[in-house]
Design an enzyme around this catalytic site. Structure first.
Site, PDB file in Angstrom:
ATOM      1  N   LEU A   1       3.511   1.513  -7.025  1.00  0.00           N
ATOM      2  CA  LEU A   1       2.292   2.129  -7.595  1.00  0.00           C
ATOM      3  C   LEU A   1       1.053   1.269  -7.375  1.00  0.00           C
ATOM      4  CD1 LEU A   1       1.858   0.561 -10.532  1.00  0.00           C
ATOM      5  CD2 LEU A   1       3.555   2.211 -11.274  1.00  0.00           C
TER       6      LEU A   1
ATOM      7  N   THR B   1       8.411  -7.656  -8.089  1.00  0.00           N
ATOM      8  CA  THR B   1       8.463  -7.969  -6.654  1.00  0.00           C
ATOM      9  C   THR B   1       9.103  -9.344  -6.480  1.00  0.00           C
ATOM     10  OG1 THR B   1       6.502  -6.653  -6.271  1.00  0.00           O
ATOM     11  CG2 THR B   1       7.021  -8.315  -4.597  1.00  0.00           C
TER      12      THR B   1
ATOM     13  N   GLY C   1      -8.352  -7.200  -1.991  1.00  0.00           N
ATOM     14  CA  GLY C   1      -8.157  -8.054  -3.159  1.00  0.00           C
ATOM     15  C   GLY C   1      -7.006  -7.486  -3.966  1.00  0.00           C
TER      16      GLY C   1
ATOM     17  N   LEU D   1      -7.578   2.809   6.253  1.00  0.00           N
ATOM     18  CA  LEU D   1      -8.383   2.386   7.406  1.00  0.00           C
ATOM     19  C   LEU D   1      -9.850   2.280   6.999  1.00  0.00           C
ATOM     20  CD1 LEU D   1      -6.894   4.302  10.492  1.00  0.00           C
ATOM     21  CD2 LEU D   1      -6.748   1.857   9.987  1.00  0.00           C
ATOM     22  N   LYS D   2     -10.085   1.930   5.736  1.00  0.00           N
ATOM     23  CA  LYS D   2     -11.480   1.756   5.302  1.00  0.00           C
ATOM     24  C   LYS D   2     -11.852   0.292   5.496  1.00  0.00           C
ATOM     25  CE  LYS D   2     -11.848   5.311   1.791  1.00  0.00           C
ATOM     26  NZ  LYS D   2     -10.624   5.267   0.955  1.00  0.00           N
ATOM     27  N   ALA D   3     -12.817   0.079   6.369  1.00  0.00           N
ATOM     28  CA  ALA D   3     -13.288  -1.296   6.584  1.00  0.00           C
ATOM     29  C   ALA D   3     -14.091  -1.734   5.369  1.00  0.00           C
ATOM     30  CB  ALA D   3     -14.142  -1.345   7.843  1.00  0.00           C
TER      31      ALA D   3
ATOM     32  N   CYS E   1      -1.691  -8.224  -5.657  1.00  0.00           N
ATOM     33  CA  CYS E   1      -0.440  -8.129  -4.880  1.00  0.00           C
ATOM     34  C   CYS E   1      -0.518  -8.602  -3.428  1.00  0.00           C
ATOM     35  CB  CYS E   1       0.060  -6.696  -4.904  1.00  0.00           C
ATOM     36  SG  CYS E   1       0.323  -6.141  -6.589  1.00  0.00           S
TER      37      CYS E   1
HETATM   38  C1  UGA Z   1      -1.043  -2.361  -3.699  1.00  0.00           C
HETATM   39  C2  UGA Z   1      -0.232  -1.328  -2.907  1.00  0.00           C
HETATM   40  O1  UGA Z   1      -1.098  -0.329  -2.372  1.00  0.00           O
HETATM   41  C3  UGA Z   1       0.812  -0.653  -3.809  1.00  0.00           C
HETATM   42  O2  UGA Z   1       1.610   0.250  -3.052  1.00  0.00           O
HETATM   43  C4  UGA Z   1       1.702  -1.748  -4.425  1.00  0.00           C
HETATM   44  O3  UGA Z   1       2.670  -1.183  -5.310  1.00  0.00           O
HETATM   45  C5  UGA Z   1       0.835  -2.723  -5.184  1.00  0.00           C
HETATM   46  O4  UGA Z   1      -0.132  -3.303  -4.284  1.00  0.00           O
HETATM   47  C6  UGA Z   1       1.736  -3.787  -5.746  1.00  0.00           C
HETATM   48  O5  UGA Z   1       2.388  -4.487  -4.964  1.00  0.00           O
HETATM   49  O6  UGA Z   1       1.882  -3.848  -6.974  1.00  0.00           O
HETATM   50  P1  UGA Z   1      -3.124  -2.254  -5.395  1.00  0.00           P
HETATM   51  O7  UGA Z   1      -3.162  -3.745  -5.239  1.00  0.00           O
HETATM   52  O8  UGA Z   1      -3.189  -1.659  -6.752  1.00  0.00           O
HETATM   53  O9  UGA Z   1      -1.773  -1.660  -4.700  1.00  0.00           O
HETATM   54  O10 UGA Z   1      -4.374  -1.667  -4.621  1.00  0.00           O
HETATM   55  P2  UGA Z   1      -4.672  -0.970  -3.208  1.00  0.00           P
HETATM   56  O11 UGA Z   1      -5.163   0.396  -3.469  1.00  0.00           O
HETATM   57  O12 UGA Z   1      -3.548  -1.118  -2.280  1.00  0.00           O
HETATM   58  O13 UGA Z   1      -5.919  -1.833  -2.703  1.00  0.00           O
HETATM   59  C7  UGA Z   1      -5.795  -3.218  -2.397  1.00  0.00           C
HETATM   60  C8  UGA Z   1      -7.079  -3.723  -1.773  1.00  0.00           C
HETATM   61  O14 UGA Z   1      -7.247  -3.214  -0.453  1.00  0.00           O
HETATM   62  C9  UGA Z   1      -8.351  -3.341  -2.532  1.00  0.00           C
HETATM   63  O15 UGA Z   1      -9.203  -4.460  -2.604  1.00  0.00           O
HETATM   64  C10 UGA Z   1      -8.965  -2.253  -1.668  1.00  0.00           C
HETATM   65  O16 UGA Z   1     -10.360  -2.161  -1.797  1.00  0.00           O
HETATM   66  C11 UGA Z   1      -8.563  -2.710  -0.285  1.00  0.00           C
HETATM   67  N1  UGA Z   1      -8.537  -1.613   0.710  1.00  0.00           N
HETATM   68  C12 UGA Z   1      -7.669  -0.577   0.578  1.00  0.00           C
HETATM   69  C13 UGA Z   1      -9.402  -1.652   1.795  1.00  0.00           C
HETATM   70  O17 UGA Z   1     -10.207  -2.608   1.942  1.00  0.00           O
HETATM   71  N2  UGA Z   1      -9.369  -0.650   2.709  1.00  0.00           N
HETATM   72  C14 UGA Z   1      -8.520   0.406   2.601  1.00  0.00           C
HETATM   73  O18 UGA Z   1      -8.546   1.286   3.485  1.00  0.00           O
HETATM   74  C15 UGA Z   1      -7.654   0.441   1.506  1.00  0.00           C
END
Ligand code: UGA
Length: 436
Positions: free
Chosen positions: A151, A116, A260, A253-255, A263
């Site tokens: 991903l 990135t 964290g 949309l999960k609160a 990324c």
């Molecule tokens: C994120 C992006 O989703 C990927 O598309 C991207 O490639 C990646 O960053 C990156 O830039 O490498 P990631 O950090 O692995 O992926 O995890 P996510 O599933 O996006 O979750 C990030 C945070 O958001 C977690 O702490 C999760 O608990 C939180 N989250 C996610 C919520 O609080 N609510 C949600 O509805 C979804």
């Protein structure tokens, strides 16, 4: 051979491409050669084991191995500097080494930047370094593309095998053709939509994507904080209803306690910093970050409200990982919550099915670590659910009653049905309680 690199390598091998993983960390490459992943990711270990056995994957610290390949994906980390701006040290040194290794190579070589990077990096920084060290201009013999990765940890392999799009920012037509050819071979009849654009646009797509997702989370957390003030209202219902509008969409949309991971925070900070340097202050993204930071404080305030004061109280934190199914604690909301609990004088005991070794690197002896959930709950004045692990969902009200000194529960991940916790002091993010 970090997260993106190793998962990408494993995905290529699974589609019968001979692949070599290169990393300056020899311990890491030795581990990979034995078919072992240096971090937890579902499916990865079994894929690596097979890849190494069939000799389709090799790993080395010798960059000259890149010369024997036709395409090199650059997947080094791009961390933040202390002012939030992007640190390109690893990228620059990888490109210098790669350029030296490719110098004088007969035939065509394509370099693909998957890390990135802020808009302008591939053309403005990678290209001149690469051209200088290969003594070749990008064109007929040397190709260069930006090809961001989308991903997610925990589902990385599936995401790599079934992406919703491929974004290619090509320096020239030949580079675009070569990488499209590769992906056509990789996905055969299953090729997702390919967007071919300039390197700068491809680079910005990645930031825009993460900024949107992070903003969606801060948005729903804002609604959750309002919902929590209204007895009988649950943000889950609001999210479900608004998510049915295809313009909004139901995912992300999960609160909860705030996002964290390695990324979102890093990329938003880099984008804000970049934008400000260009003369535009992106207040929306600053609010996204600010809301996220404050969400962790809200979790601690909820515990404080239940207990009166946190001083000398024993607080069980269930979950340290930034989300379930990973051992990663980078930028996890649990770190912000635990930091604040400690400042307020609480004694913290934490349990996580996978992330304790990584959490120990952050907190060492400042907190206690339990061997399982029940041990963490034992004698606790309050329990905070910080990660939505499946095993925590199985806990029942009676478990909290049996083990805790007083069953005060802050469900920051909203994993329990509030109706089954009526006899306990249970509060959850986004649930308007009778005693709110
Ligand atoms: C994120 C992006 O989703 C990927 O598309 C991207 O490639 C990646 O960053 C990156 O830039 O490498 P990631 O950090 O692995 O992926 O995890 P996510 O599933 O996006 O979750 C990030 C945070 O958001 C977690 O702490 C999760 O608990 C939180 N989250 C996610 C919520 O609080 N609510 C949600 O509805 C979804």
């Amino acid at each position: 051979m970090g997260y993106v690199g190793l998962c990408t390598a494993a995905a290529f091998v699974s589609r019968s491409f001979r692949t070599v993983g290169i990393d300056i960390d020899q311990e890491r490459t030795q581990q990979i050669r034995k078919g072992k992943a240096p971090f937890h990711e579902p499916q990865l270990d079994s894929m690596l084991e097979k890849a190494v056995k069939t000799k389709m994957l090799d790993a080395t610290s010798d960059i000259s191995a890149a010369r024997e390949t036709r395409i090199t994906f650059v997947t080094v980390g791009t961390p933040s500097k202390s002012d939030g701006s992007i640190d390109l040290t690893f990228l620059k040194s990888a490109i210098i080494d790669l350029g030296r290794a490719l110098y004088g190579k007969p035939g065509y070589h394509l370099v693909v930047v998957k890390s990135t990077v802020i808009p302008g990096t591939t053309n403005g920084i990678v290209k001149p370094i690469l051209e200088h060290f290969t003594k070749t201009k990008v064109g007929p013999k040397l190709g260069l593309c930006a090809n961001p990765e989308f991903l997610k940890e925990g589902t990385a392999i599936n995401d790599a095998l079934h992406p919703d799009k491929i974004v290619i920012g090509a320096s020239d037509k030949k580079s675009a053709d070569k990488i499209t050819e590769l992906y056509e071979l990789f996905y055969r009849g299953d090729l997702p939509q390919v967007i071919i654009t300039s390197p700068e646009s491809a680079e910005l797509v990645k930031y825009a994507s993460n900024a949107f997702l992070a903003t969606k989370i801060s948005f729903i957390n804002t609604v959750a904080n309002i919902a929590q003030q209204i007895p009988g209202v649950d943000v889950g219902t609001i999210a479900e209803a608004i998510g049915l509008d295809p313009r909004i969409g139901g995912l992300f949309l999960k609160a909860g306690p705030g996002y964290g991971g390695s990324c979102f925070h890093k990329d938003l900070q880099a984008l804000i910093n970049y934008s400000r340097k260009k003369g535009y202050n992106p207040v929306l993204f600053r609010a996204t970050e600010d809301t996220n930071e404050k969400q962790a404080i809200r979790v601690v305030n909820m515990a404080e409200k239940l207990l009166g004061s946190l001083s000398d109280k024993r607080v069980a934190v269930l979950g340290l990982a930034f989300k379930k199914d990973t051992d990663d604690v980078r930028e996890a909301a649990s770190l912000r919550v635990i930091g604040s609990l400690k400042k307020k004088g609480a004694q913290v005991v934490a349990y996580d099915p996978m992330a304790i070794p990584n959490a120990k690197k952050v907190f060492s002896e400042q907190i206690d670590y339990a061997e399982n959930s029940h041990a963490a709950l034992k004698g606790a004045d309050c329990c905070i659910i910080m990660t939505e692990w499946d095993q925590f969902r199985k806990l029942k009200a009676k478990d909290f009653q049996a083990y805790m000194k007083t069953p005060n529960i802050v469900d920051a991940r909203r994993i329990f049905d509030p109706d089954t916790f009526n006899d306990l002091n249970y509060v959850a993010i986004g649930v308007g309680h009778r005693n709110a």
